[in-house]
Motif scaffolding. Sequence first.
Motif, PDB file in Angstrom:
ATOM      1  N   HIS A  88     -58.259 -38.436 -27.840  1.00  0.00           N
ATOM      2  CA  HIS A  88     -59.579 -38.299 -28.467  1.00  0.00           C
ATOM      3  C   HIS A  88     -59.631 -39.009 -29.821  1.00  0.00           C
ATOM      4  O   HIS A  88     -60.633 -39.631 -30.164  1.00  0.00           O
ATOM      5  CB  HIS A  88     -59.954 -36.828 -28.631  1.00  0.00           C
ATOM      6  CG  HIS A  88     -60.342 -36.161 -27.353  1.00  0.00           C
ATOM      7  ND1 HIS A  88     -61.450 -36.521 -26.627  1.00  0.00           N
ATOM      8  CD2 HIS A  88     -59.753 -35.167 -26.657  1.00  0.00           C
ATOM      9  CE1 HIS A  88     -61.524 -35.770 -25.541  1.00  0.00           C
ATOM     10  NE2 HIS A  88     -60.500 -34.939 -25.532  1.00  0.00           N
ATOM     11  N   LEU A  89     -58.539 -38.907 -30.579  1.00  0.00           N
ATOM     12  CA  LEU A  89     -58.490 -39.584 -31.876  1.00  0.00           C
ATOM     13  C   LEU A  89     -58.537 -41.101 -31.706  1.00  0.00           C
ATOM     14  O   LEU A  89     -59.231 -41.794 -32.456  1.00  0.00           O
ATOM     15  CB  LEU A  89     -57.234 -39.177 -32.643  1.00  0.00           C
ATOM     16  CG  LEU A  89     -57.203 -37.755 -33.162  1.00  0.00           C
ATOM     17  CD1 LEU A  89     -55.820 -37.427 -33.725  1.00  0.00           C
ATOM     18  CD2 LEU A  89     -58.270 -37.521 -34.205  1.00  0.00           C
ATOM     19  N   LEU A  90     -57.818 -41.602 -30.715  1.00  0.00           N
ATOM     20  CA  LEU A  90     -57.811 -43.045 -30.461  1.00  0.00           C
ATOM     21  C   LEU A  90     -59.189 -43.513 -30.027  1.00  0.00           C
ATOM     22  O   LEU A  90     -59.685 -44.529 -30.526  1.00  0.00           O
ATOM     23  CB  LEU A  90     -56.772 -43.379 -29.378  1.00  0.00           C
ATOM     24  CG  LEU A  90     -56.622 -44.836 -29.021  1.00  0.00           C
ATOM     25  CD1 LEU A  90     -56.188 -45.656 -30.239  1.00  0.00           C
ATOM     26  CD2 LEU A  90     -55.629 -45.012 -27.899  1.00  0.00           C
ATOM     27  N   THR A  91     -59.843 -42.759 -29.160  1.00  0.00           N
ATOM     28  CA  THR A  91     -61.185 -43.119 -28.690  1.00  0.00           C
ATOM     29  C   THR A  91     -62.176 -43.095 -29.846  1.00  0.00           C
ATOM     30  O   THR A  91     -62.997 -43.989 -29.984  1.00  0.00           O
ATOM     31  CB  THR A  91     -61.656 -42.143 -27.594  1.00  0.00           C
ATOM     32  OG1 THR A  91     -60.704 -42.185 -26.515  1.00  0.00           O
ATOM     33  CG2 THR A  91     -63.024 -42.493 -27.066  1.00  0.00           C
ATOM     34  N   SER A 146     -61.550 -43.499 -33.060  1.00  0.00           N
ATOM     35  CA  SER A 146     -61.290 -44.573 -34.020  1.00  0.00           C
ATOM     36  C   SER A 146     -61.741 -45.930 -33.477  1.00  0.00           C
ATOM     37  O   SER A 146     -62.105 -46.813 -34.249  1.00  0.00           O
ATOM     38  CB  SER A 146     -59.815 -44.632 -34.394  1.00  0.00           C
ATOM     39  OG  SER A 146     -59.029 -45.058 -33.304  1.00  0.00           O
ATOM     40  N   GLN A 147     -61.756 -46.096 -32.174  1.00  0.00           N
ATOM     41  CA  GLN A 147     -62.207 -47.351 -31.574  1.00  0.00           C
ATOM     42  C   GLN A 147     -63.716 -47.499 -31.660  1.00  0.00           C
ATOM     43  O   GLN A 147     -64.231 -48.611 -31.664  1.00  0.00           O
ATOM     44  CB  GLN A 147     -61.750 -47.450 -30.121  1.00  0.00           C
ATOM     45  CG  GLN A 147     -60.262 -47.652 -29.986  1.00  0.00           C
ATOM     46  CD  GLN A 147     -59.797 -47.631 -28.544  1.00  0.00           C
ATOM     47  OE1 GLN A 147     -60.535 -47.239 -27.643  1.00  0.00           O
ATOM     48  NE2 GLN A 147     -58.551 -48.010 -28.324  1.00  0.00           N
ATOM     49  N   ARG A 148     -64.422 -46.403 -31.746  1.00  0.00           N
ATOM     50  CA  ARG A 148     -65.891 -46.437 -31.838  1.00  0.00           C
ATOM     51  C   ARG A 148     -66.356 -46.877 -33.228  1.00  0.00           C
ATOM     52  O   ARG A 148     -67.459 -47.331 -33.405  1.00  0.00           O
ATOM     53  CB  ARG A 148     -66.478 -45.069 -31.540  1.00  0.00           C
ATOM     54  CG  ARG A 148     -66.370 -44.685 -30.098  1.00  0.00           C
ATOM     55  CD  ARG A 148     -67.043 -43.375 -29.862  1.00  0.00           C
ATOM     56  NE  ARG A 148     -66.607 -42.821 -28.591  1.00  0.00           N
ATOM     57  CZ  ARG A 148     -66.748 -41.576 -28.246  1.00  0.00           C
ATOM     58  NH1 ARG A 148     -67.331 -40.726 -29.064  1.00  0.00           N
ATOM     59  NH2 ARG A 148     -66.338 -41.154 -27.084  1.00  0.00           N
ATOM     60  N   MET A 149     -65.505 -46.672 -34.228  1.00  0.00           N
ATOM     61  CA  MET A 149     -65.900 -46.948 -35.621  1.00  0.00           C
ATOM     62  C   MET A 149     -65.875 -48.389 -35.885  1.00  0.00           C
ATOM     63  O   MET A 149     -65.653 -49.336 -35.755  1.00  0.00           O
ATOM     64  CB  MET A 149     -64.988 -46.223 -36.581  1.00  0.00           C
ATOM     65  CG  MET A 149     -65.145 -44.736 -36.469  1.00  0.00           C
ATOM     66  SD  MET A 149     -64.007 -43.959 -37.626  1.00  0.00           S
ATOM     67  CE  MET A 149     -64.737 -42.380 -37.745  1.00  0.00           C
TER      68      MET A 149
END
Length: 76
Positions: free
Chosen positions: A68-71, A73-76
């Motif tokens: 969830h953290l990786l997903t 951070s990719q949206r930002m």
Amino acid sequence: MRQNHSEKVAKAFDIEYTYESNKIEGNPLTLQETALVIEKGLTIGGKFLNEHLEAINHQHAIETTNSHLLTSSQRM
């Protein structure tokens, strides 16, 4: 090569985190037993099923949180 090393370090940290967290709660699995349960899917003689599941579920929670953290951070 460096990324592979980082992944190994992260995996070792996650296993130790799982072990220490479960130890605080009274789980009798050793660090080595915790690693065997998580990495190999083995069961340890003389230990209860719920003790194995605590390690497996804790590791799953870590993986889910990291995903969830990786997903995010990719949206930002």
